[in-house]
Enzyme design. Structure first.
Site, PDB file in Angstrom:
ATOM      1  N   ASP A 292       0.642  -1.213  -0.012  1.00  0.00           N
ATOM      2  CA  ASP A 292       0.086   0.091  -0.108  1.00  0.00           C
ATOM      3  C   ASP A 292       0.711   1.369  -0.203  1.00  0.00           C
ATOM      4  O   ASP A 292       1.314   1.719   0.836  1.00  0.00           O
ATOM      5  CB  ASP A 292      -0.961   0.061   1.344  1.00  0.00           C
ATOM      6  CG  ASP A 292      -1.733   1.251   1.355  1.00  0.00           C
ATOM      7  OD1 ASP A 292      -2.429   1.663   0.208  1.00  0.00           O
ATOM      8  OD2 ASP A 292      -1.981   1.715   2.520  1.00  0.00           O
TER       9      ASP A 292
ATOM     10  N   GLU B 107      -1.677  -1.482  -4.773  1.00  0.00           N
ATOM     11  CA  GLU B 107      -2.760  -0.763  -5.129  1.00  0.00           C
ATOM     12  C   GLU B 107      -2.144   0.254  -6.028  1.00  0.00           C
ATOM     13  O   GLU B 107      -1.333   0.958  -5.982  1.00  0.00           O
ATOM     14  CB  GLU B 107      -3.206  -0.264  -3.560  1.00  0.00           C
ATOM     15  CG  GLU B 107      -4.635   0.282  -3.833  1.00  0.00           C
ATOM     16  CD  GLU B 107      -5.123   0.537  -2.456  1.00  0.00           C
ATOM     17  OE1 GLU B 107      -5.621   1.826  -2.136  1.00  0.00           O
ATOM     18  OE2 GLU B 107      -5.169  -0.247  -1.401  1.00  0.00           O
TER      19      GLU B 107
ATOM     20  N   ASP C 294      -2.328   0.878   7.358  1.00  0.00           N
ATOM     21  CA  ASP C 294      -1.593   0.875   6.342  1.00  0.00           C
ATOM     22  C   ASP C 294      -1.200  -0.665   6.131  1.00  0.00           C
ATOM     23  O   ASP C 294      -1.238  -0.913   4.847  1.00  0.00           O
ATOM     24  CB  ASP C 294      -0.469   1.767   6.375  1.00  0.00           C
ATOM     25  CG  ASP C 294      -0.800   2.985   6.350  1.00  0.00           C
ATOM     26  OD1 ASP C 294      -1.352   3.559   5.382  1.00  0.00           O
ATOM     27  OD2 ASP C 294      -0.698   3.759   7.407  1.00  0.00           O
TER      28      ASP C 294
END
Length: 177
Positions: A12, A71, A143
């Site tokens: 991420d 992502e 996160d």
């Protein structure tokens, strides 16, 4: 070969905090390996990017993943923020490709749909489902949970693992059309 164990690194990306999560998939079973956050120092952009690159390379060296899931950047209201986030994302991709690892990319909508069943799920819902899916004692940080969710998304249907053919399709309301 469907039962072969595959280690997946989920990322991420973020300029201040980059989450990472490592899972193993053996058949239909997922196992937690590791997760955490890379906190870039409050320095100039090149210094932050260097920290992200070096730390992700350490994670890759330590856990030896075979595949990486990251992502995709969403378009923010602030174009400058989007560009900066894109640089952090590019650095994370570089860490993987420097080790000759294949990289799969997923939107936040795809990740949430795969993990929670709702492409518009809230962060706490993602954290809870990651905890349940991986049998963790507590919820991971936001996160790290997003990175683990990205890896879970890949394990459940990503390129090369479940081989859901998505070419030529679009996502609408969290579903492929």
């Amino acid at each position: 070969m469907a039962d072969a164990t595959i280690t997946i690194l989920g990322i991420d990306p973020g300029l201040r905090v980059t989450g990472f999560g490592v899972i193993r998939r053996n058949g239909g079973k997922l196992a937690y390996v590791s997760s955490g956050c890379i906190k870039a120092p409050e320095t100039d952009l090149p210094g932050r990017l260097k920290t992200i690159l070096e730390c992700l390379r350490e994670v890759i060296e330590q856990h030896q993943p075979q595949q990486v899931a990251i992502e995709k950047v969403f378009v923010n209201v602030n174009p400058q923020s989007t560009l900066l986030l894109g640089q952090a994302r590019g650095t994370a991709i570089c860490a993987a490709v420097l080790e000759n690892l294949p990289v799969a990319e997923y939107t936040a909508l795809q990740v949430k749909q795969a993990v929670v069943g709702n492409g518009h799920a809230k962060k706490d819902q993602v954290q809870e489902m990651v905890r349940r899916l991986l049998g963790l004692a507590g919820n991971p940080g936001a996160d790290a949970a997003d990175a683990l969710a990205c890896a879970i998304c890949h394990a459940h249907g990503g390129q090369g693992l479940g081989a859901i053919a998505t070419a030529g399709y679009r996502v609408r309301k969290g579903r492929l059309i």
